[in-house]
Design a protein around this motif. Sequence first.
Motif, PDB file in Angstrom:
ATOM      1  N   GLU A  61       0.689  -1.329  -0.321  1.00  0.00           N
ATOM      2  CA  GLU A  61      -0.248   0.115  -0.126  1.00  0.00           C
ATOM      3  C   GLU A  61       1.149   1.185   0.260  1.00  0.00           C
ATOM      4  O   GLU A  61       2.033   1.097   1.043  1.00  0.00           O
ATOM      5  CB  GLU A  61      -0.566  -0.088   1.395  1.00  0.00           C
ATOM      6  CG  GLU A  61      -1.576  -0.780   1.317  1.00  0.00           C
ATOM      7  CD  GLU A  61      -2.858  -1.238   2.034  1.00  0.00           C
ATOM      8  OE1 GLU A  61      -2.805   0.501   2.925  1.00  0.00           O
ATOM      9  OE2 GLU A  61      -4.284  -1.720   2.572  1.00  0.00           O
ATOM     10  N   THR A  62       0.604   2.093  -0.866  1.00  0.00           N
ATOM     11  CA  THR A  62       1.357   3.333  -1.535  1.00  0.00           C
ATOM     12  C   THR A  62       0.105   4.328  -1.437  1.00  0.00           C
ATOM     13  O   THR A  62      -0.817   4.338  -1.693  1.00  0.00           O
ATOM     14  CB  THR A  62       2.014   3.343  -1.919  1.00  0.00           C
ATOM     15  OG1 THR A  62       3.366   4.559  -2.040  1.00  0.00           O
ATOM     16  CG2 THR A  62       2.263   2.893  -3.115  1.00  0.00           C
ATOM     17  N   GLY A  63       0.983   5.531  -1.838  1.00  0.00           N
ATOM     18  CA  GLY A  63       0.265   7.057  -1.655  1.00  0.00           C
ATOM     19  C   GLY A  63       0.988   6.905  -3.711  1.00  0.00           C
ATOM     20  O   GLY A  63       2.223   6.655  -3.744  1.00  0.00           O
ATOM     21  N   ASP A  64      -0.097   7.918  -4.295  1.00  0.00           N
ATOM     22  CA  ASP A  64       0.445   8.424  -5.864  1.00  0.00           C
ATOM     23  C   ASP A  64      -0.406   9.809  -6.138  1.00  0.00           C
ATOM     24  O   ASP A  64      -1.507   9.388  -5.176  1.00  0.00           O
ATOM     25  CB  ASP A  64      -0.375   7.152  -7.002  1.00  0.00           C
ATOM     26  CG  ASP A  64       0.622   7.161  -7.853  1.00  0.00           C
ATOM     27  OD1 ASP A  64       1.456   8.084  -7.995  1.00  0.00           O
ATOM     28  OD2 ASP A  64       0.187   6.815  -8.815  1.00  0.00           O
ATOM     29  N   ASP A  65       0.680  10.032  -6.903  1.00  0.00           N
ATOM     30  CA  ASP A  65      -0.443  11.027  -7.432  1.00  0.00           C
ATOM     31  C   ASP A  65      -0.675  11.954  -8.785  1.00  0.00           C
ATOM     32  O   ASP A  65      -0.104  11.013  -9.508  1.00  0.00           O
ATOM     33  CB  ASP A  65       1.336  12.509  -7.359  1.00  0.00           C
ATOM     34  CG  ASP A  65       1.545  12.772  -5.803  1.00  0.00           C
ATOM     35  OD1 ASP A  65       0.192  12.992  -4.989  1.00  0.00           O
ATOM     36  OD2 ASP A  65       2.623  12.865  -5.616  1.00  0.00           O
ATOM     37  N   VAL A  66      -1.784  11.700  -8.757  1.00  0.00           N
ATOM     38  CA  VAL A  66      -2.813  11.791  -9.711  1.00  0.00           C
ATOM     39  C   VAL A  66      -3.158  12.657 -10.073  1.00  0.00           C
ATOM     40  O   VAL A  66      -3.166  13.478  -9.394  1.00  0.00           O
ATOM     41  CB  VAL A  66      -3.705  10.935 -10.104  1.00  0.00           C
ATOM     42  CG1 VAL A  66      -2.903   9.607  -9.522  1.00  0.00           C
ATOM     43  CG2 VAL A  66      -4.871  11.544  -9.136  1.00  0.00           C
ATOM     44  N   ALA A  67      -3.206  14.034 -11.529  1.00  0.00           N
ATOM     45  CA  ALA A  67      -3.288  14.739 -12.342  1.00  0.00           C
ATOM     46  C   ALA A  67      -5.003  15.153 -11.869  1.00  0.00           C
ATOM     47  O   ALA A  67      -5.784  13.833 -12.006  1.00  0.00           O
ATOM     48  CB  ALA A  67      -2.993  14.732 -13.737  1.00  0.00           C
ATOM     49  N   ASP A  68      -5.110  16.188 -11.654  1.00  0.00           N
ATOM     50  CA  ASP A  68      -6.755  16.274 -11.740  1.00  0.00           C
ATOM     51  C   ASP A  68      -7.843  16.310 -12.488  1.00  0.00           C
ATOM     52  O   ASP A  68      -6.479  17.334 -13.443  1.00  0.00           O
ATOM     53  CB  ASP A  68      -7.375  17.496 -10.457  1.00  0.00           C
ATOM     54  CG  ASP A  68      -8.175  17.621  -9.512  1.00  0.00           C
ATOM     55  OD1 ASP A  68      -9.139  17.004  -9.975  1.00  0.00           O
ATOM     56  OD2 ASP A  68      -8.162  18.316  -8.666  1.00  0.00           O
ATOM     57  N   GLU A  69      -8.697  16.455 -13.027  1.00  0.00           N
ATOM     58  CA  GLU A  69      -9.316  16.580 -14.375  1.00  0.00           C
ATOM     59  C   GLU A  69     -10.132  17.204 -13.552  1.00  0.00           C
ATOM     60  O   GLU A  69     -11.049  15.964 -13.223  1.00  0.00           O
ATOM     61  CB  GLU A  69      -9.350  15.683 -15.165  1.00  0.00           C
ATOM     62  CG  GLU A  69      -9.992  15.394 -16.590  1.00  0.00           C
ATOM     63  CD  GLU A  69      -9.780  14.682 -17.095  1.00  0.00           C
ATOM     64  OE1 GLU A  69     -10.639  14.756 -18.305  1.00  0.00           O
ATOM     65  OE2 GLU A  69     -10.011  13.378 -16.379  1.00  0.00           O
ATOM     66  N   VAL A  70     -11.305  18.388 -14.149  1.00  0.00           N
ATOM     67  CA  VAL A  70     -12.634  18.476 -13.577  1.00  0.00           C
ATOM     68  C   VAL A  70     -13.291  19.040 -15.210  1.00  0.00           C
ATOM     69  O   VAL A  70     -12.955  19.622 -15.503  1.00  0.00           O
ATOM     70  CB  VAL A  70     -13.042  19.122 -11.998  1.00  0.00           C
ATOM     71  CG1 VAL A  70     -11.526  18.794 -11.206  1.00  0.00           C
ATOM     72  CG2 VAL A  70     -12.082  20.808 -12.713  1.00  0.00           C
ATOM     73  N   PRO A  71     -14.858  19.541 -14.879  1.00  0.00           N
ATOM     74  CA  PRO A  71     -15.263  20.110 -15.905  1.00  0.00           C
ATOM     75  C   PRO A  71     -14.748  21.426 -15.132  1.00  0.00           C
ATOM     76  O   PRO A  71     -15.393  22.058 -14.508  1.00  0.00           O
ATOM     77  CB  PRO A  71     -16.858  19.579 -15.593  1.00  0.00           C
ATOM     78  CG  PRO A  71     -16.713  18.431 -14.531  1.00  0.00           C
ATOM     79  CD  PRO A  71     -15.163  19.062 -13.884  1.00  0.00           C
ATOM     80  N   VAL A  72     -15.023  22.524 -16.740  1.00  0.00           N
ATOM     81  CA  VAL A  72     -14.608  23.716 -16.540  1.00  0.00           C
ATOM     82  C   VAL A  72     -15.695  24.150 -18.011  1.00  0.00           C
ATOM     83  O   VAL A  72     -15.257  23.544 -18.822  1.00  0.00           O
ATOM     84  CB  VAL A  72     -12.996  24.232 -16.885  1.00  0.00           C
ATOM     85  CG1 VAL A  72     -13.385  25.475 -17.109  1.00  0.00           C
ATOM     86  CG2 VAL A  72     -12.635  23.669 -15.424  1.00  0.00           C
ATOM     87  N   ALA A  73     -16.763  24.779 -16.980  1.00  0.00           N
ATOM     88  CA  ALA A  73     -17.656  25.481 -17.727  1.00  0.00           C
ATOM     89  C   ALA A  73     -17.561  26.946 -18.000  1.00  0.00           C
ATOM     90  O   ALA A  73     -16.597  27.965 -17.434  1.00  0.00           O
ATOM     91  CB  ALA A  73     -19.451  25.676 -17.360  1.00  0.00           C
ATOM     92  N   LEU A  74     -17.962  27.572 -19.365  1.00  0.00           N
ATOM     93  CA  LEU A  74     -17.675  28.719 -19.608  1.00  0.00           C
ATOM     94  C   LEU A  74     -18.794  29.469 -20.294  1.00  0.00           C
ATOM     95  O   LEU A  74     -19.412  28.708 -20.903  1.00  0.00           O
ATOM     96  CB  LEU A  74     -16.451  28.314 -20.932  1.00  0.00           C
ATOM     97  CG  LEU A  74     -15.334  28.227 -20.791  1.00  0.00           C
ATOM     98  CD1 LEU A  74     -15.074  26.936 -21.530  1.00  0.00           C
ATOM     99  CD2 LEU A  74     -13.906  29.846 -21.478  1.00  0.00           C
ATOM    100  N   GLN A  75     -18.710  30.502 -19.202  1.00  0.00           N
ATOM    101  CA  GLN A  75     -20.117  30.866 -19.577  1.00  0.00           C
ATOM    102  C   GLN A  75     -19.602  32.363 -20.198  1.00  0.00           C
ATOM    103  O   GLN A  75     -18.716  33.207 -19.422  1.00  0.00           O
ATOM    104  CB  GLN A  75     -21.105  30.673 -18.555  1.00  0.00           C
ATOM    105  CG  GLN A  75     -21.343  30.078 -17.609  1.00  0.00           C
ATOM    106  CD  GLN A  75     -22.705  30.100 -16.492  1.00  0.00           C
ATOM    107  OE1 GLN A  75     -22.946  31.642 -16.080  1.00  0.00           O
ATOM    108  NE2 GLN A  75     -22.952  29.160 -16.464  1.00  0.00           N
ATOM    109  N   TYR A  76     -20.560  33.215 -21.015  1.00  0.00           N
ATOM    110  CA  TYR A  76     -19.687  34.542 -21.949  1.00  0.00           C
ATOM    111  C   TYR A  76     -21.509  35.431 -21.098  1.00  0.00           C
ATOM    112  O   TYR A  76     -22.174  35.038 -22.301  1.00  0.00           O
ATOM    113  CB  TYR A  76     -19.398  34.546 -23.488  1.00  0.00           C
ATOM    114  CG  TYR A  76     -18.708  33.741 -23.838  1.00  0.00           C
ATOM    115  CD1 TYR A  76     -17.210  34.467 -23.428  1.00  0.00           C
ATOM    116  CD2 TYR A  76     -17.794  32.225 -23.822  1.00  0.00           C
ATOM    117  CE1 TYR A  76     -15.582  33.628 -23.654  1.00  0.00           C
ATOM    118  CE2 TYR A  76     -16.611  31.576 -23.856  1.00  0.00           C
ATOM    119  CZ  TYR A  76     -15.891  32.444 -24.163  1.00  0.00           C
ATOM    120  OH  TYR A  76     -14.864  31.736 -23.986  1.00  0.00           O
TER     121      TYR A  76
END
Length: 279
Positions: A29-44
């Motif tokens: 058992e260990t820890g690992d760093d993973v890239a964050d990925e989230v929905p980003v909405a663009l409103q104009y």
Amino acid sequence: MTMEILPMTARPGARRLQTLRCLGGVPSETGDDVADEVPVALQYNGLSHAVMLATPLDLEDFAYGFSLSEGLVDRAEDLRDVEVEEVERGIVLHVEIASRCLARLKERRRTLAGRTGCGLCGLQSLEQALPRCEQRVAPVMLGASALSRALDGMRSRQLLQSVTGATHAAAWCGTDGEVLLLREDVGRHNALDKLIGALARQQADATQGFFAVTSRASYEMVQKTVRAGVGALAAISAPTALAVNTAQAAGLCLIGFARGLDWVAYSATERLTLERLAA
């Protein structure tokens, strides 16, 4: 074993997860760093336009770069304000743009209203999907040594990639190959948009250098480079035929398979100085 998010994060844009790793047949058992990925909405101006999956870093740069590279605005001054709002399921970028640009955006949304489950329908929609690139870029001269130096310099500056192994990078490099600015994201288009936005916000003259990306050179990557006015694009992977045709029409020097001392030039090859390098 249930994987959980640990409270410690090694670097912004990454999350530390509890994992089970097997090395040499021995699990632990260990820890690992993973890239964050989230929905980003663009409103104009309050109007929803797009939702992208992106790394939640340099989001103001992303708003500027996406708006410019997608042709939603003509110049950085057309963006009046960008506010970043974290919501329950992601992030909303509230972008205020000039009224004439908003009218263009509304027209684009109207012409894309014919989308169906099988893709785009109608000639007008196809023209929206593949707009003709009328712009030509300013020529830039490059040497093989500049390409090699740029690729080497990018590796040491990809901080998020070094801990996650899951992100792309886009760099703006001087004609001597020095990496002047770099942005990372899980998406190759997003990384380039963030770079374009950062250049615009810093009021840098992007024509005095070239772009290098850690991905293939698709039509979209070429189109974004041309709209930024940059004269050369070097990618570590292959281009597509459509990307090459677009680059040729715009006078863009397009380079693929750029790795160390190796590369393949597909367009505007007269811009390259073919000095011989020692291995």
